[in-house]
Design a protein around this motif. Structure first.
Motif, mmCIF file in Angstrom:
data_model
loop_
_atom_site.group_PDB
_atom_site.id
_atom_site.type_symbol
_atom_site.label_atom_id
_atom_site.label_comp_id
_atom_site.label_asym_id
_atom_site.label_seq_id
_atom_site.Cartn_x
_atom_site.Cartn_y
_atom_site.Cartn_z
ATOM 1 N N TRP A 67 -13.633 118.073 103.945
ATOM 2 C CA TRP A 67 -12.733 118.776 102.460
ATOM 3 C C TRP A 67 -11.731 119.240 102.501
ATOM 4 O O TRP A 67 -11.355 119.539 103.600
ATOM 5 N N SER A 68 -10.059 118.297 101.981
ATOM 6 C CA SER A 68 -9.267 118.492 102.334
ATOM 7 C C SER A 68 -8.758 119.828 100.861
ATOM 8 O O SER A 68 -9.189 119.582 100.897
ATOM 9 N N THR A 69 -7.799 120.620 101.860
ATOM 10 C CA THR A 69 -7.513 121.427 100.807
ATOM 11 C C THR A 69 -6.040 121.640 100.997
ATOM 12 O O THR A 69 -5.561 121.601 101.943
ATOM 13 N N ASP A 70 -4.887 122.081 99.848
ATOM 14 C CA ASP A 70 -3.155 122.443 100.412
ATOM 15 C C ASP A 70 -3.543 123.508 100.796
ATOM 16 O O ASP A 70 -2.591 124.231 101.712
ATOM 17 N N GLU A 71 -4.110 124.806 100.599
ATOM 18 C CA GLU A 71 -3.754 126.158 100.943
ATOM 19 C C GLU A 71 -4.948 126.450 102.618
ATOM 20 O O GLU A 71 -5.656 125.753 103.451
ATOM 21 N N ASN A 72 -4.304 127.440 102.813
ATOM 22 C CA ASN A 72 -4.662 127.642 104.088
ATOM 23 C C ASN A 72 -6.110 128.457 104.034
ATOM 24 O O ASN A 72 -6.996 128.633 104.870
ATOM 25 N N ASP A 73 -6.892 128.900 103.085
ATOM 26 C CA ASP A 73 -7.588 129.697 102.377
ATOM 27 C C ASP A 73 -9.269 130.095 103.706
ATOM 28 O O ASP A 73 -9.686 128.278 103.956
ATOM 29 N N LEU A 74 -9.218 131.095 104.733
ATOM 30 C CA LEU A 74 -10.068 131.250 104.892
ATOM 31 C C LEU A 74 -11.575 130.966 104.029
ATOM 32 O O LEU A 74 -12.890 130.959 104.728
ATOM 33 N N ASN A 75 -11.975 131.952 102.822
ATOM 34 C CA ASN A 75 -12.396 131.929 102.021
ATOM 35 C C ASN A 75 -12.920 130.442 101.297
ATOM 36 O O ASN A 75 -12.137 130.577 100.469
ATOM 37 N N ASP A 76 -12.945 129.644 102.169
ATOM 38 C CA ASP A 76 -13.278 127.997 101.328
ATOM 39 C C ASP A 76 -14.462 127.522 100.915
ATOM 40 O O ASP A 76 -14.856 126.610 101.381
ATOM 41 N N VAL A 77 -14.682 128.027 99.556
ATOM 42 C CA VAL A 77 -15.642 127.749 99.147
ATOM 43 C C VAL A 77 -15.871 126.497 98.938
ATOM 44 O O VAL A 77 -16.956 125.870 98.443
ATOM 45 N N ASP A 78 -14.840 125.349 98.226
ATOM 46 C CA ASP A 78 -14.998 124.030 98.164
ATOM 47 C C ASP A 78 -15.569 123.115 99.144
ATOM 48 O O ASP A 78 -16.147 121.968 98.840
#
Ligand SMILES: *[C@@H]1O[C@H](CO)[C@@H](O)[C@H](O)[C@H]1NC(C)=O
Ligand SMILES: *[C@@H]1O[C@H](CO)[C@@H](O)[C@H](O)[C@H]1NC(C)=O
Ligand SMILES: *[C@@H]1O[C@H](CO)[C@@H](O)[C@H](O)[C@H]1NC(C)=O
Ligand SMILES: *[C@@H]1O[C@H](CO)[C@@H](O)[C@H](O)[C@H]1NC(C)=O
Ligand SMILES: *[C@@H]1O[C@H](CO)[C@@H](O)[C@H](O)[C@H]1NC(C)=O
Ligand SMILES: *[C@@H]1O[C@H](CO)[C@@H](O)[C@H](O)[C@H]1NC(C)=O
Length: 512
Positions: free
Chosen positions: A399-410
């Motif tokens: 799964w790809s995100t644009d955000e660096n989010d460490l809490n990557d629930v998706d």
């Protein structure tokens, strides 16, 4: 009942308390891994005697090919930080690590018979030895898109002579590392190399020979794969006892409507995008529907022969059954509908199918990547049916995100639900899936998206010279899955609120 169920799932409860996720354990000997590739993580593009690849060349001469003019010159700097990487793999608990070898690190000039680079050889020797010392199996991709530029200069995958160069390269690797590497992938994602590289100019070498380049490239890549498979069987298998396969990318294609046309379109899409490689590897030749359609269209378009090359009888015999496992990369599901009015000639118009997405399916940073776990199960069932239940290893998914989010629930949800569907395919549909590797181990250089798309279980700070790595929540979730050998119950305990109420409700629902 459906109103109650709807309300509960709206509250996010049905999923968790009623346990829609599969409760199966992974089968004995099921193996987990993570995947990466040389150009996307190593950096050190001109260190240690390495030659120039098509990616080095294309992005140095045309930086605008990639968002923000990014390139893989440094990437995650894994060429220097591999020890740190291995410590993280160990912590993650994977049974295997899938990485690729950079052709130009081993054979800087690429050509059959040209010199082997000792420094490059040592880099992978050290990596392989250190992985084995930690109990992690090296799972090696021989070719992950970084062709030597010298070979591109004489036509690259469009020139049949590349087959000999590839065989020489693969033989060199078997001789160097085959005593320790027991699983080999010849080529990763043929369609991406050939359609995007030679027909639609979106990946190196950025050529746009629409409807022609894709088939020439695919043809030679399949011949190269087949030759290397036979080489291993004839000269190495008895002593090294390893396995050789290749990796095909597969979306699941869902008919856009229930019309006969769209159902046929979906099947055509699968044949033209997956069958184009799987059919030869399993049965020896291209899917009949492809050969028919491309020949007829080529004729109509004034070509004097089919744009899809033909295999000789000998080649068919060689390619047929050239796999010890079928490597599959699966990310998502798309919609297919029939469309005869696409620009010609092209792979898409040959196929006659237009693809789209369902905007109600959860997406994030890439239009095509949607959260559709049930499509994974349908794909596995289709592969089982179409290719007589081959031994499948999933070698990428994520799964790809644009955000660096460490809490990557998706991303956590992606793996939980996709793996759950895979378990159902194994236990309820009888599919033989023997391993799963997440894409990706680290945030990396994602080709023409540069560093803007993040797939990593581990965040990498590309703004720091240190390329600091920090594990995300999904890293911990993947580790928990591996350790418990099942998909653990969610840590989101709604039970905290009204546990008894919901559990009773679930039982009532089952009774209704
Ligand atoms: C997870 O929850 C289900 C009931 O919702 C239960 O049957 C199962 O045993 C639990 N699994 C684990 C590993 O705790
Ligand atoms: C294909 O490769 C051969 C051998 O390396 C070379 O002689 C020939 O010129 C190449 N063809 C093209 C079109 O570059
Ligand atoms: C899109 O997905 C929704 C459910 O999420 C479904 O009801 C709808 O039929 C889908 N549309 C298409 C065209 O597949
Ligand atoms: C077919 O066309 C190609 C060029 O498009 C040409 O090189 C070739 O000689 C032709 N073959 C025949 C049999 O006419
Ligand atoms: C890419 O460029 C955009 C706009 O210039 C910037 O906001 C963004 O941070 C850059 N991203 C990366 C990963 O370099
Ligand atoms: C470099 O990154 C690693 C994690 O990837 C971290 O442990 C280390 O402290 C960092 N070093 C510096 C000097 O920032």
């Amino acid at each position: 009942m459906s109103i109650l169920k709807g309300t509960l799932s709206f509250l996010g409860v049905f999923h968790i308390v009623c346990g829609e996720l599969s409760q199966y354990s992974f089968p004995d000997n099921f193996q987990f891994g993570v995947s990466s590739s040389a150009y996307q993580i190593e950096g050190a593009w001109n260190e240690g005697g390495k030659g120039v690849s098509i990616w080095d060349h294309s992005l140095h001469s045309n930086p605008d090919y990639v968002l923000n003019k990014s390139n893989g010159d440094i990437a995650c700097d894994s060429y220097h930080k591999w020890k740190e990487d291995i410590a993280m793999l160990k912590n993650l608990g994977v049974q295997f690590y899938r990485f690729s070898i950079s052709w130009t690190r081993i054979i800087p000039l690429g050509y059959s018979g040209s010199k082997v680079n000792e420094e490059g050889v040592k880099y992978y020797n050290d990596l392989i030895d250190a992985l084995l010392a930690e109990g992690i199996q090296p799972f090696v991709t021989i070719y992950h898109w970084d062709l030597p530029q010298t070979l591109e200069n004489k036509g690259g995958w469009l020139n049949e002579s590349i087959v000999e160069d590839f065989v020489y390269y693969a033989k060199t690797l078997f001789e160097l590392y085959g005593d320790r590497v027991k699983r080999w992938i010849t080529i990763n994602e043929y369609l991406q190399i050939c359609e995007y590289g030679y027909s639609s100019a979106t990946l190196a070498p950025f050529l746009n020979l629409a409807g022609v380049g894709v088939y020439q490239c695919s043809h030679h890549a399949l011949l190269a794969h087949g030759r290397v498979y036979r080489l291993y069987q004839n000269q190495f298998k008895a002593s090294q006892k390893g396995e050789v396969g290749s990796v095909i990318q597969a979306f699941w294609c869902e008919p856009k409507t229930s019309s006969m046309d769209d159902q046929l379109a979906a099947e055509h899409y699968m044949q033209f995008n997956f069958g184009i490689y799987a059919h030869p590897i399993v049965y020896g030749n291209y899917p009949p529907i492809m050969m028919e359609r491309i020949e007829a269209l080529s004729d109509k378009q004034g070509f004097n022969k089919s744009r899809l090359p033909r295999f000789t009888e000998q080649q068919i015999e060689m390619i047929k059954g050239s796999f010890d496992f079928l490597g599959v990369n699966h990310y998502t599901t798309i919609l297919c509908s029939f469309n005869d009015n696409l620009p010609q000639p092209s792979l898409d118009s040959d196929c006659g199918v237009e693809i789209s997405q369902n905007s109600t399916w959860k997406g994030d940073s890439l239009w095509w990547l949607r959260h559709v776990p049930w499509g994974f199960r349908k794909l596995l069932v289709w592969i089982k049916k179409t290719y007589d239940n081959p031994k499948v290893i999933i070698l990428e998914g994520g799964w790809s995100t644009d955000e660096n989010d460490l809490n990557d629930v998706d991303r956590v949800q992606y793996y939980r639900e996709y793996l759950s569907e895979m378990l159902k395919a194994i236990y309820e549909d009888g599919c033989s899936v023997i391993g799963y590797a997440a894409w990706s181990f680290l945030d990396a250089f994602e080709w023409n998206s540069g560093y803007t798309k993040k797939f990593g279980l581990i965040y990498v700070d590309f703004g720091s010279a240190n390329r600091t790595r920090i594990p995300r929540k999904s890293f911990n979730e993947f580790r928990n899955i591996i350790r418990s050998n099942r998909i653990p119950n969610s840590s989101v305990h709604l039970e905290i609120y009204l546990p008894v109420f919901y559990i009773i409700l679930c039982y009532l629902l089952k009774l209704i």
